[in-house]
Design an enzyme around this catalytic site. Structure first.
Site, PDB file in Angstrom:
ATOM      1  N   LYS A 171       0.822  -1.207   0.000  1.00 45.28           N
ATOM      2  CA  LYS A 171       0.000   0.000   0.000  1.00 45.28           C
ATOM      3  C   LYS A 171       0.858   1.258   0.000  1.00 45.28           C
ATOM      4  O   LYS A 171       0.461   2.292  -0.532  1.00 45.28           O
ATOM      5  CB  LYS A 171      -0.937   0.016   1.211  1.00 45.28           C
ATOM      6  CG  LYS A 171      -2.267  -0.651   0.986  1.00 45.28           C
ATOM      7  CD  LYS A 171      -2.278  -1.714  -0.093  1.00 45.28           C
ATOM      8  CE  LYS A 171      -2.783  -3.038   0.373  1.00 45.28           C
ATOM      9  NZ  LYS A 171      -2.284  -4.171  -0.406  1.00 45.28           N
ATOM     10  N   GLU A 307      -2.476  -5.918  -7.828  1.00 42.05           N
ATOM     11  CA  GLU A 307      -1.912  -4.746  -7.151  1.00 42.05           C
ATOM     12  C   GLU A 307      -0.502  -4.440  -7.659  1.00 42.05           C
ATOM     13  O   GLU A 307      -0.159  -3.274  -7.898  1.00 42.05           O
ATOM     14  CB  GLU A 307      -1.923  -4.962  -5.639  1.00 42.05           C
ATOM     15  CG  GLU A 307      -3.330  -4.922  -5.062  1.00 42.05           C
ATOM     16  CD  GLU A 307      -3.365  -5.041  -3.542  1.00 42.05           C
ATOM     17  OE1 GLU A 307      -2.280  -5.196  -2.928  1.00 42.05           O
ATOM     18  OE2 GLU A 307      -4.470  -4.964  -2.983  1.00 42.05           O
ATOM     19  N   HIS A 557     -23.177  15.563   0.899  1.00 45.01           N
ATOM     20  CA  HIS A 557     -22.934  15.940  -0.492  1.00 45.01           C
ATOM     21  C   HIS A 557     -21.920  17.074  -0.529  1.00 45.01           C
ATOM     22  O   HIS A 557     -21.993  17.994   0.290  1.00 45.01           O
ATOM     23  CB  HIS A 557     -24.240  16.406  -1.148  1.00 45.01           C
ATOM     24  CG  HIS A 557     -24.037  16.938  -2.541  1.00 45.01           C
ATOM     25  ND1 HIS A 557     -23.858  16.105  -3.625  1.00 45.01           N
ATOM     26  CD2 HIS A 557     -23.972  18.221  -3.015  1.00 45.01           C
ATOM     27  CE1 HIS A 557     -23.704  16.842  -4.715  1.00 45.01           C
ATOM     28  NE2 HIS A 557     -23.765  18.137  -4.370  1.00 45.01           N
TER      29      HIS A 557
END
Length: 581
Positions: A171, A307, A557
């Site tokens: 990651k 990945e 939102h």
């Protein structure tokens, strides 16, 4: 007289420490107990506190410097006070063991491992955990929290595969890939930069630093919970004993009332001719590359292979994926696989599905991979990565009389065929995910301490850190149709205001429901923040929320999470921001 700041001796076996970071500068005023620097011991990061109040007069040790314990690394005292000449640092091997009685005040007492004696005898524990990966260290901490005298045995490093050669380092590399991706697509926003270059040695160093920080943190957590730590390979013997057969604590014997097995997994190398050639890599070796390869063939198009394809494609490598199954990420929903393959091809990654590797041969400075399928092909590349999966690691369990085949058998309480022995993580043959291993670790520890808690595998999220990301939980559409009358809602990222503003409009959210009851059976997402959004799906499904309840939840939102609400509305054809069907 100026007060010495020394490299503390944080534990009986510590002989040297690394200065990670000074938290003060010369001339700063500090009070007793203020943290003044961070050091790294053999397994733990810790802060050193000021013994007295005063001014930092002189800093002698540079960041990154490795010094023997008890070495003077600085001085503090009254402002303007003279500082003596720095004494010569003693050699590490000359540091006398009796100095352990002279531990300075700033050393945290609870960082010390507990004594290994009790009424039951030397090296005897209520719970012993074999393996310090995400399942093992969590199990050890939970057992200690519940009052158990606990020990953990680890032969290599804290954090296991995930932290050291799995989730965390990959990651870290994915983040670098994402930055490159953003730079490449920044021109349409008016950001014009020269084409970036990759310093792979620095990329690796950054990855290593991240791993070092987290492994040190786990060691500190174990010690703060008074978990005794044994360094070496634990081999389980009869009579509830584990012998340390390798490592620093070789020869020690640890006895237990309850044992939790967490030995993890190792990469699978299939019996394909040529995969034993020097230079063929697994997911472990590829993390140590210090140069970007020109070409990379990845054998296996599952999560690991996909990945690494994303990472090295962003780094500028010509990537080819060879997958024997008819689709990428074979165990996930078919629509996710199709979308990922589409995005890979769009990014320039060559994808060969339904293709079987027949052999690998040396070809010049690289390799030739012969593949059969609809036709025989030969792919050539500088490097080859084998990423077809992992298998249970039985090291140290050879003498155990427990039921095992490709994995250790466990019941719904994570007990093995021996009532006092539990197993967690990849060793159990369930879904190979760090977060599942941690969840199993907590359940196993609680059950070892007298609970009767069942392990629930229904809502385990799956994440793939590609570009775009993938998040998934629950049944695939194919699985759901076998046992339910289903309804499906979809919402594309191309209609999301936030996704459009971000310039990341690839992907969708797909929700699978039971038509009769409105039960949410599966949620599958491709797009920005998909791995984070999986948590919302897990929460709603775990609390038995219906599709009506999900669609009525007010979402902020503009956010990517609105796509989940819109997909929920679309199950019944009521999405506000999609044309009427």
């Amino acid at each position: 007289m100026a007060t010495e700041i020394i490299m503390p001796k944080a534990g009986m076996d510590m002989v040297e420490g690394t200065v990670i970071k000074w938290l003060v500068q010369e001339g700063d005023k500090v009070s007793t107990g203020d943290p003044i620097l961070e050091i790294l011991t053999d397994k733990v990061n810790m802060e050193v506190e000021a013994e007295t109040s005063g001014t930092i007069l002189k800093i002698l040790a540079e960041e990154g410097e490795v010094l023997p314990v008890m070495t003077v690394i600085g001085y503090m005292g009254d402002e303007g006070e003279a500082v003596p000449d720095a004494p010569e640092a003693p050699k590490v091997e000359e540091a006398p063991k009796e100095q352990s009685e002279e531990t300075p005040k700033e050393e945290p007492k609870k960082a010390e491992a507990p004594a290994t004696t009790s009424e039951k005898g030397t090296d005897s524990y209520d719970v012993v955990v074999l393996g310090a990966g995400p399942g093992g260290y969590v199990a050890a901490i939970r057992a200690a929290q519940l009052g158990a005298k606990t020990a953990i045995i680890e032969k290599q490093y804290f954090g296991g595969t995930c932290l050291n050669v799995g989730c965390i380092p990959t990651k870290t590399l994915v983040k670098t890939a994402e930055i490159l991706h953003q730079i490449e697509h920044g021109a349409h926003r008016g950001i014009v930069v020269d084409k970036p270059t990759i310093d792979m040695a620095k990329v690796k160093k950054n990855k290593d630093n991240v791993v070092k920080t987290l492994t040190g943190g786990i060691g500190a957590l174990l010690k703060s919970n008074k978990v005794a730590i044994y360094d070496g390979l634990g081999t389980v013997e009869k009579d509830n004993k584990v012998t340390i057969t390798e490592g620093k604590d070789q020869g020690k014997v640890v006895s237990f009332d309850k044992l939790i097995l967490a030995t993890g997994s190792v990469p699978v190398i299939p019996p394909i001719p040529g995969l034993d050639l020097p230079g063929i890599m697994t997911s472990t070796e590829i993390l140590d590359l210090t140069e970007v390869p020109k070409e990379l063939i990845i054998i296996g198009g599952g999560v690991i292979g996909s990945e690494f394809a994303t990472i090295y494609n962003a780094f500028g490598t010509k990537v080819t994926i060879v997958e024997m199954m008819p689709k990428l990420i074979p165990n996930m929903d078919e629509d996710l696989s199709k979308e990922l393959e589409k995005q890979f091809k769009k990014a320039g990654i060559e994808v060969a599905t339904g293709a079987k590797v027949e052999k690998v041969e040396q070809a010049g400075n690289g390799f030739a991979v012969t593949v059969s399928g609809s036709k025989e092909e030969v792919f050539q590349a500088e490097k080859v990565l084998v990423a077809i999966g992992r298998k249970a690691n039985f090291a140290g369990l050879e003498n155990m009389d427990i039921k095992k085949d490709r994995a250790v058998w466990v019941d719904e309480y994570l007990q093995t065929s021996r009532d006092h022995v539990y197993a967690v993580g990849d060793l159990t043959g369930k879904i190979q995910l760090a977060h599942l291993a941690s969840a199993q670790g907590m359940v196993a520890a609680e059950n070892a301490m007298g609970a009767r808690k069942k392990m629930d595998y229904r809502f385990v999220p799956g994440c793939v850190y590609t570009i775009p990301e993938i998040g998934s939980v629950g049944l695939t559409e194919e699985e759901a149709r076998r046992s339910h009358d289903v309804e499906i809602g979809r919402f594309p990222m191309s209609v999301s205001g936030k996704a459009i503003a971000m310039g990341e409009t690839e992907g969708f959210v797909k929700i699978i429901t039971d038509k009769r009851y409105g039960e949410i059976l599966g949620v599958h997402m491709v797009g920005p923040s998909a791995t984070e959004l999986a948590a919302e799906a897990v929460a709603v499904m775990s609390l038995e929320g219906t599709i009506e309840e999900l669609s009525n939840m007010i979402h902020a939102h503009p956010t990517i999470s609105e796509t989940i609400m819109e997909a929920a509305h679309d199950v019944h054809g009521r999405s506000i921001h999609l044309p009427k069907k």
